[in-house]
Design an enzyme around this catalytic site. Structure first.
Site, PDB file in Angstrom:
ATOM      1  N   HIS A  34      18.045 -75.724 -33.615  1.00  0.00           N
ATOM      2  CA  HIS A  34      19.711 -76.053 -32.602  1.00  0.00           C
ATOM      3  C   HIS A  34      20.472 -76.738 -32.859  1.00  0.00           C
ATOM      4  O   HIS A  34      21.489 -76.631 -33.185  1.00  0.00           O
ATOM      5  CB  HIS A  34      18.866 -76.773 -31.046  1.00  0.00           C
ATOM      6  CG  HIS A  34      18.266 -76.048 -29.513  1.00  0.00           C
ATOM      7  ND1 HIS A  34      16.932 -76.702 -29.976  1.00  0.00           N
ATOM      8  CD2 HIS A  34      18.026 -74.575 -29.196  1.00  0.00           C
ATOM      9  CE1 HIS A  34      16.187 -75.457 -29.596  1.00  0.00           C
ATOM     10  NE2 HIS A  34      16.659 -74.744 -28.504  1.00  0.00           N
ATOM     11  N   GLN A  58      14.439 -65.938 -17.190  1.00  0.00           N
ATOM     12  CA  GLN A  58      13.763 -64.965 -17.969  1.00  0.00           C
ATOM     13  C   GLN A  58      12.040 -65.044 -18.384  1.00  0.00           C
ATOM     14  O   GLN A  58      11.907 -64.624 -19.784  1.00  0.00           O
ATOM     15  CB  GLN A  58      14.327 -64.430 -19.882  1.00  0.00           C
ATOM     16  CG  GLN A  58      14.879 -66.603 -20.246  1.00  0.00           C
ATOM     17  CD  GLN A  58      15.786 -66.050 -20.826  1.00  0.00           C
ATOM     18  OE1 GLN A  58      17.086 -66.916 -20.942  1.00  0.00           O
ATOM     19  NE2 GLN A  58      14.952 -67.196 -22.747  1.00  0.00           N
ATOM     20  N   GLN A 146      18.737 -66.607 -35.563  1.00  0.00           N
ATOM     21  CA  GLN A 146      17.347 -65.259 -36.231  1.00  0.00           C
ATOM     22  C   GLN A 146      15.830 -65.200 -35.803  1.00  0.00           C
ATOM     23  O   GLN A 146      15.380 -63.982 -35.805  1.00  0.00           O
ATOM     24  CB  GLN A 146      17.795 -65.218 -37.743  1.00  0.00           C
ATOM     25  CG  GLN A 146      17.268 -64.038 -38.190  1.00  0.00           C
ATOM     26  CD  GLN A 146      17.723 -62.694 -37.953  1.00  0.00           C
ATOM     27  OE1 GLN A 146      18.511 -62.583 -37.506  1.00  0.00           O
ATOM     28  NE2 GLN A 146      16.973 -61.222 -37.932  1.00  0.00           N
ATOM     29  N   GLN A 151      16.460 -60.707 -29.428  1.00  0.00           N
ATOM     30  CA  GLN A 151      17.785 -61.209 -28.486  1.00  0.00           C
ATOM     31  C   GLN A 151      18.231 -61.253 -28.875  1.00  0.00           C
ATOM     32  O   GLN A 151      19.708 -60.337 -28.313  1.00  0.00           O
ATOM     33  CB  GLN A 151      17.066 -63.150 -28.349  1.00  0.00           C
ATOM     34  CG  GLN A 151      18.207 -63.758 -27.725  1.00  0.00           C
ATOM     35  CD  GLN A 151      17.833 -65.175 -27.004  1.00  0.00           C
ATOM     36  OE1 GLN A 151      17.062 -65.122 -26.493  1.00  0.00           O
ATOM     37  NE2 GLN A 151      18.177 -65.743 -28.382  1.00  0.00           N
TER      38      GLN A 151
HETATM   39  P1  AMP Z   1      16.595 -71.537 -26.867  1.00  0.00           P
HETATM   40  O1  AMP Z   1      16.973 -73.087 -26.569  1.00  0.00           O
HETATM   41  O2  AMP Z   1      14.987 -71.902 -27.437  1.00  0.00           O
HETATM   42  O3  AMP Z   1      16.526 -70.535 -26.105  1.00  0.00           O
HETATM   43  O4  AMP Z   1      17.214 -71.662 -28.213  1.00  0.00           O
HETATM   44  C1  AMP Z   1      18.202 -71.212 -28.859  1.00  0.00           C
HETATM   45  C2  AMP Z   1      19.383 -70.871 -29.954  1.00  0.00           C
HETATM   46  O5  AMP Z   1      18.229 -71.530 -31.250  1.00  0.00           O
HETATM   47  C3  AMP Z   1      18.959 -68.997 -30.114  1.00  0.00           C
HETATM   48  O6  AMP Z   1      19.679 -68.637 -30.346  1.00  0.00           O
HETATM   49  C4  AMP Z   1      17.781 -69.567 -30.610  1.00  0.00           C
HETATM   50  O7  AMP Z   1      17.599 -67.776 -31.532  1.00  0.00           O
HETATM   51  C5  AMP Z   1      18.314 -70.743 -31.709  1.00  0.00           C
HETATM   52  N1  AMP Z   1      17.296 -70.913 -32.302  1.00  0.00           N
HETATM   53  C6  AMP Z   1      16.061 -71.276 -32.385  1.00  0.00           C
HETATM   54  N2  AMP Z   1      14.690 -71.671 -33.140  1.00  0.00           N
HETATM   55  C7  AMP Z   1      15.145 -71.817 -33.787  1.00  0.00           C
HETATM   56  C8  AMP Z   1      15.458 -72.065 -35.620  1.00  0.00           C
HETATM   57  N3  AMP Z   1      13.957 -72.105 -35.736  1.00  0.00           N
HETATM   58  N4  AMP Z   1      16.129 -71.594 -36.502  1.00  0.00           N
HETATM   59  C9  AMP Z   1      17.144 -71.484 -36.224  1.00  0.00           C
HETATM   60  N5  AMP Z   1      17.805 -70.751 -34.700  1.00  0.00           N
HETATM   61  C10 AMP Z   1      16.858 -71.415 -33.852  1.00  0.00           C
END
Ligand code: AMP
Length: 286
Positions: A34, A58, A146, A151
């Site tokens: 994040h 979701q 990524q 998604q």
């Molecule tokens: P989430 O809070 O899990 O819905 O993630 C929010 C955003 O952070 C989404 O676009 C995820 O793909 C991205 N994200 C989650 N984990 C990672 C990671 N390890 N590296 C890069 N982006 C991430």
């Protein structure tokens, strides 16, 4: 940093904002992944807006929704420290008022891999909330990781199909030093599970090594990847086209290797995109 709870306030902020606005959609429980998205939004846009909303539609398992880590105060402190301008954290009632009946669906792409495992509602939930966030915040750029490769593909298709006026910025997966992809769900792993969770990144490394060694048959590459998982059974381990998510039988260009596995009660996903050296040279000369 402003903390905004309602659509009306968010729209008012957007109307007043001069210059570009970047949106980072999240479900909170921030980690290094994040943070990378927030830093990119901070660097590339005049205003960085981070949304924090654990989107119930979701989740296919209510236990997973219940257990999802939540700590808004800590998240707000981290976002503020990174220079985020707005934390947009609406309530469930603000997002889904009584009588809410609309859903945005991307056919086909949403049905395979994560869609097949988590059910057709998963990506419909993702697309519906992302459409709503884009409509309320109206960002110039939206930042996605990524880490959630499918998604990215589904949202990209939705933005194209619905002519949504936003540019997508995709940020590489951020990993722990030992290779585990950062995830809010990693908090739930016991020490033993944390060690076994390395099976996912090891599988991806083994698949990449096989491709680098000249293996082109997808089944042989997948077998090498499975063998590196030390007995952890993947829910899926697939070689697919990075845009269409259709299976690839023979590697002849960019390929996305995606893996999902349950480690104890926690479901983890990871992926990597590989381009064989020979096809890299071909791509650069054509
Ligand atoms: P989430 O809070 O899990 O819905 O993630 C929010 C955003 O952070 C989404 O676009 C995820 O793909 C991205 N994200 C989650 N984990 C990672 C990671 N390890 N590296 C890069 N982006 C991430």
């Amino acid at each position: 940093m402003n903390v905004i709870r309602t659509n009306a306030e968010m729209r008012a902020y957007r109307r007043r904002a001069t210059g570009s606005v970047g949106l980072v959609p999240t479900m909170g429980a921030f980690h290094g992944g994040h943070h990378a998205l927030m830093r990119a939004a901070r660097e590339r846009c005049d205003h960085a807006v981070v949304s924090l909303f654990v989107n119930p539609t979701q989740f296919n398992e209510s236990a997973d929704l219940q257990a999802y880590p939540r700590d808004e105060a800590r998240d707000a402190a981290e976002a503020a420290a990174l220079g985020v301008d707005v934390l947009y954290a609406p309530s469930v009632e603000e997002v889904y008022p009584p009588g809410f009946a609309t859903s945005v669906q991307v056919a086909g792409l949403s049905d395979v891999l994560e869609g097949a495992e988590r059910g057709p509602g998963h990506f419909a939930g993702v697309c519906t909330i992302v459409s709503k966030l884009l409509n309320v915040v109206q960002p110039d750029l939206a930042f996605f990781g990524q880490k959630d490769a499918q998604q990215v593909a589904v949202v990209r298709r939705m933005v194209r199909d619905l002519d949504l006026p936003v540019e997508l910025a995709i940020i590489p997966t951020v990993r722990e030093p030992d290779g585990l992809a950062m995830s809010s769900r990693n908090q739930r792993l016991s020490p033993d599970e944390r060690a076994r969770a390395l099976a996912l990144s090891r599988a991806l490394n083994a698949a990449t090594a096989a491709i680098d060694a000249g293996v082109r048959d997808a089944e042989a590459i997948a077998a090498a990847a499975r063998a590196a998982m030390n007995g952890v059974q993947p829910e899926y381990l697939a070689l697919v086209d990075p845009d269409s998510f259709q299976p690839i039988a023979t590697v002849d260009g960019r390929v996305l290797i995606a893996v999902a596995a349950r480690i104890g009660a926690t479901r983890l996903i990871d992926n990597t995109i590989v381009q064989p050296a020979a096809t890299r040279e071909r791509a650069s000369t054509t």
